[in-house]
Scaffold this motif. Structure first.
Motif, short mmCIF file in Angstrom:
data_model
loop_
_atom_site.label_atom_id
_atom_site.label_comp_id
_atom_site.label_asym_id
_atom_site.label_seq_id
_atom_site.Cartn_x
_atom_site.Cartn_y
_atom_site.Cartn_z
N LEU A 75 0.82 -1.21 0.00
CA LEU A 75 0.00 0.00 0.00
C LEU A 75 0.86 1.26 0.00
N LYS A 76 1.88 1.30 0.85
CA LYS A 76 2.74 2.49 0.91
C LYS A 76 3.50 2.69 -0.40
N GLN A 88 1.50 11.36 3.08
CA GLN A 88 1.66 11.30 4.52
C GLN A 88 1.10 12.54 5.23
N GLN A 89 0.77 13.59 4.45
CA GLN A 89 0.24 14.82 5.04
C GLN A 89 -1.28 14.77 5.21
N PHE A 90 -1.94 13.74 4.69
CA PHE A 90 -3.39 13.61 4.80
C PHE A 90 -3.76 12.93 6.12
N ASP A 91 -5.04 13.01 6.47
CA ASP A 91 -5.51 12.40 7.72
C ASP A 91 -5.76 10.91 7.58
N ALA A 92 -6.28 10.52 6.40
CA ALA A 92 -6.78 9.16 6.30
C ALA A 92 -6.86 8.68 4.86
N LEU A 93 -7.04 7.36 4.74
CA LEU A 93 -7.33 6.73 3.46
C LEU A 93 -8.74 6.15 3.52
N LYS A 94 -9.53 6.45 2.51
CA LYS A 94 -10.88 5.89 2.42
C LYS A 94 -10.89 4.83 1.32
N PHE A 95 -11.42 3.66 1.66
CA PHE A 95 -11.51 2.55 0.72
C PHE A 95 -12.99 2.30 0.41
N SER A 96 -13.31 2.10 -0.85
CA SER A 96 -14.69 1.80 -1.24
C SER A 96 -14.74 0.44 -1.93
N SER A 97 -15.74 -0.35 -1.55
CA SER A 97 -15.92 -1.68 -2.12
C SER A 97 -17.19 -1.74 -2.95
N GLN A 98 -17.32 -2.79 -3.75
CA GLN A 98 -18.47 -2.94 -4.63
C GLN A 98 -19.79 -2.99 -3.86
N ASP A 99 -19.77 -3.53 -2.64
CA ASP A 99 -21.02 -3.69 -1.87
C ASP A 99 -21.37 -2.47 -1.02
N GLY A 100 -20.59 -1.38 -1.14
CA GLY A 100 -20.88 -0.18 -0.38
C GLY A 100 -20.08 -0.04 0.90
N TYR A 101 -19.37 -1.08 1.28
CA TYR A 101 -18.51 -1.02 2.48
C TYR A 101 -17.46 0.06 2.25
N ILE A 105 -9.23 4.59 7.18
CA ILE A 105 -8.11 4.23 8.05
C ILE A 105 -7.18 5.42 8.19
N PRO A 106 -6.87 5.84 9.43
CA PRO A 106 -5.96 6.97 9.63
C PRO A 106 -4.60 6.72 8.98
N ILE A 107 -4.02 7.77 8.43
CA ILE A 107 -2.70 7.66 7.80
C ILE A 107 -1.67 7.15 8.81
N ALA A 108 -1.78 7.56 10.07
CA ALA A 108 -0.82 7.11 11.09
C ALA A 108 -0.82 5.59 11.20
N VAL A 110 -1.78 3.51 8.75
CA VAL A 110 -1.24 3.00 7.49
C VAL A 110 0.29 2.99 7.56
N MET A 111 0.86 4.05 8.11
CA MET A 111 2.31 4.17 8.20
C MET A 111 2.89 3.18 9.22
N ALA A 112 2.11 2.84 10.24
CA ALA A 112 2.61 1.98 11.31
C ALA A 112 2.62 0.51 10.94
N HIS A 113 1.87 0.13 9.89
CA HIS A 113 1.75 -1.28 9.53
C HIS A 113 2.03 -1.48 8.04
N THR A 114 2.03 -2.74 7.62
CA THR A 114 2.33 -3.07 6.23
C THR A 114 1.09 -3.63 5.55
N GLY A 115 0.48 -2.82 4.72
CA GLY A 115 -0.69 -3.25 3.98
C GLY A 115 -0.33 -3.57 2.54
N MET A 116 -1.20 -4.29 1.87
CA MET A 116 -1.00 -4.63 0.46
C MET A 116 -2.33 -4.65 -0.27
N ILE A 117 -2.32 -4.18 -1.52
CA ILE A 117 -3.45 -4.40 -2.41
C ILE A 117 -3.14 -5.67 -3.18
N ALA A 118 -3.82 -6.74 -2.81
CA ALA A 118 -3.54 -8.06 -3.39
C ALA A 118 -4.45 -8.34 -4.58
#
Length: 296
Positions: A75-76, A88-101, A105-108, A110-118
């Motif tokens: 993700l990073k 890194q200057q933004f507050d958050a990341l917004k994710f949208s899914s097909q079902d409306g979910y 997630i706060p940027i802090a 996101v930076m603290a962990h390791t995410g991936m778009i699989a």
């Protein structure tokens, strides 16, 4: 001969279905935005072509409690490719899914962990189906957000980390922009304020207040506040254990491992009660769009 011809036709039909299904999946796209402005749209095919960024990540998937080796782009790495370090200057990341979910997630975090778009798993062309309630399964393809949680133990208990599947959008945003209508009045007491923060963290992925939040589950303040038609004790029980009140409810129980769980549910209900006096005067955008697209 008729049986042989039928079997051949059936085999050809299955092959064609698989071919077109695969072709459709390759054309599915992921939009990358900044404050609702389109920055880039990537199909699965284009995503695969970012060869230098593709990597593998081994995780313990909380949905099926199995270890999977996913392949995709960290993700990073993806954010840096399109935004440099500005993301890194933004507050958050917004994710949208097909079902409306629609988790945010706060940027802090996101930076603290390791995410991936699989997009695939090791040794496979796509992603494994995952179990849902009532024996159903879901295909998380084409884009699935996952988090490394084997070496990173805190990622297992970080309540902000969601695993949304069937992603359609990733957007850099700010909390003030996302929730202009859902903040409680400035005169609200501390319990209500705590409830707002808890609701924003745990509930807004699916629910909305005055149009702020997700679209997967009901709006809870407009036109009638949920505390005006649910008795507080039943509302608390429903949040605590939905299926103990409504059989086959698709709502999940409030996070089991949250500290001071009962007290936190009380603050959420206090926030909901306070918001009944702060209703918008027009239907939320999501409600209007849903009515406008109805075929009834």
């Amino acid at each position: 001969m008729d049986i042989i011809n039928y079997e051949l036709q059936l085999s050809l039909l299955l092959i064609l279905m698989l071919f077109f299904s695969s072709a459709h999946a390759e054309q599915a796209s992921l939009s990358i935005r900044k404050d609702d402005l389109m920055v880039k749209t990537l199909t699965v095919k284009q995503f695969r072509q970012l060869q230098s960024d593709l990597t593998s990540l081994t995780v313990d998937n909380p949905t099926d409690s199995k270890v999977h080796v996913y392949q995709g782009i960290l993700l990073k790495t993806l954010l840096t490719r399109f935004f440099g370090k500005d993301w890194q200057q933004f507050d958050a990341l917004k994710f949208s899914s097909q079902d409306g979910y629609q988790p945010i997630i706060p940027i802090a975090n996101v930076m603290a962990h390791t995410g991936m778009i699989a997009i695939t798993e090791k040794g496979q062309q796509s992603l494994s189906h995952l179990p849902r309630i009532n024996g159903e399964t879901v295909n998380p393809a084409p884009f699935f957000l996952i988090w490394e949680n084997i070496n990173d133990a805190p990622a297992r208990t970080d309540e902000w980390l969601s695993w949304p599947w069937q992603l359609t959008d990733i957007e850099l945003t700010h909390f003030a922009r996302e929730y202009p209508n859902s903040a409680p009045p400035a005169t609200a007491d501390e319990k209500v304020t705590q409830g707002f923060l808890a609701f924003r963290q745990h509930c807004m992925k699916c629910h909305a207040i005055n149009g702020d939040g997700g679209e997967m589950a009901p709006e809870l303040n407009y036109p009638v506040n949920v505390t005006e038609y649910w008795q507080p004790q039943w509302l608390a029980r429903f949040i605590d254990d939905p299926q103990s009140v409504r059989a086959n409810s698709k709502m999940i129980a409030f996070y089991r491992d949250v500290e001071n769980r009962a007290a936190l549910i009380e603050t959420i209900i206090a926030y909901l009660k306070r918001m009944k006096n702060k209703k918008i005067t027009a239907a939320p955008k999501a409600v209007m769009e849903t009515k406008g697209s109805s075929s009834d």
